[in-house]
Design a protein around this motif. Structure first.
Motif, PDB file in Angstrom:
ATOM      1  N   GLN A  95     132.850  75.842 152.745  1.00  0.00           N
ATOM      2  CA  GLN A  95     133.713  74.678 152.917  1.00  0.00           C
ATOM      3  C   GLN A  95     134.243  74.553 154.338  1.00  0.00           C
ATOM      4  O   GLN A  95     134.838  73.528 154.676  1.00  0.00           O
ATOM      5  N   GLN A  98     134.342  71.302 156.958  1.00  0.00           N
ATOM      6  CA  GLN A  98     134.238  70.069 156.178  1.00  0.00           C
ATOM      7  C   GLN A  98     135.635  69.456 156.021  1.00  0.00           C
ATOM      8  O   GLN A  98     136.631  70.166 156.037  1.00  0.00           O
ATOM      9  N   VAL A 103     134.204  68.951 149.567  1.00  0.00           N
ATOM     10  CA  VAL A 103     133.274  69.865 148.911  1.00  0.00           C
ATOM     11  C   VAL A 103     133.901  70.298 147.586  1.00  0.00           C
ATOM     12  O   VAL A 103     134.967  70.905 147.569  1.00  0.00           O
TER      13      VAL A 103
END
Length: 141
Positions: A95, A98, A103
């Motif tokens: 993750q 991001q 996610v």
């Protein structure tokens, strides 16, 4: 004083329960409950709603808990076997970089897996700070 019955030669007491005081008490309780029932306001419970999410996740990570309680992390075409201790670090690393909540992590478990194992996986992800965690279910029709 118990009632006395004279029948024949001897006097015998009548062993009966006097129902009048019992009925009086029950009627008073009935009236009390009838008066207080409308005054009690029921509390409201905020239940979650069923529907589609606002925005589907950009990426999805799937944690599969097998029959033997081994964990597999699937990300697209890539899948890796992990232990419970390695799971949180791998998900956080996937993750990283991001945008928040872009996610999602979906937990899929075999039907024969103990519920405790799934809860341990969810707890591990929660302690690692993962925001979007969901459970995959099979719809039976």
């Amino acid at each position: 004083m118990p009632g006395v019955s004279s029948r024949g030669r001897g006097r015998r007491t009548i062993n009966e329960i006097n129902m009048v005081p019992f009925i009086d008490v029950m009627l008073v309780l009935l009236i009390i409950f009838m008066v207080t029932a409308p005054l009690i306001t029921p509390s409201l419970i905020d239940l979650p709603t069923v529907g589609r999410g606002n925005k589907p996740p950009d990426r999805k990570l799937e944690v599969v808990v097998g029959k033997d309680e081994k964990l597999v992390l699937k990300s697209g075409d890539d899948s890796r076997n992990l232990s419970l201790a390695e799971l949180a670090a791998s998900v956080v690393a996937a993750q990283a970089g991001q945008p928040p909540n872009s996610v999602a992590v979906v937990i899929s478990a075999d039907r024969s897996v103990k519920y405790e194992t799934v809860v341990m996986v969810m707890d591990t992800l929660q302690k690692a700070g993962v925001q979007r965690v969901g459970l995959s279910v099979q719809v039976v029709r």
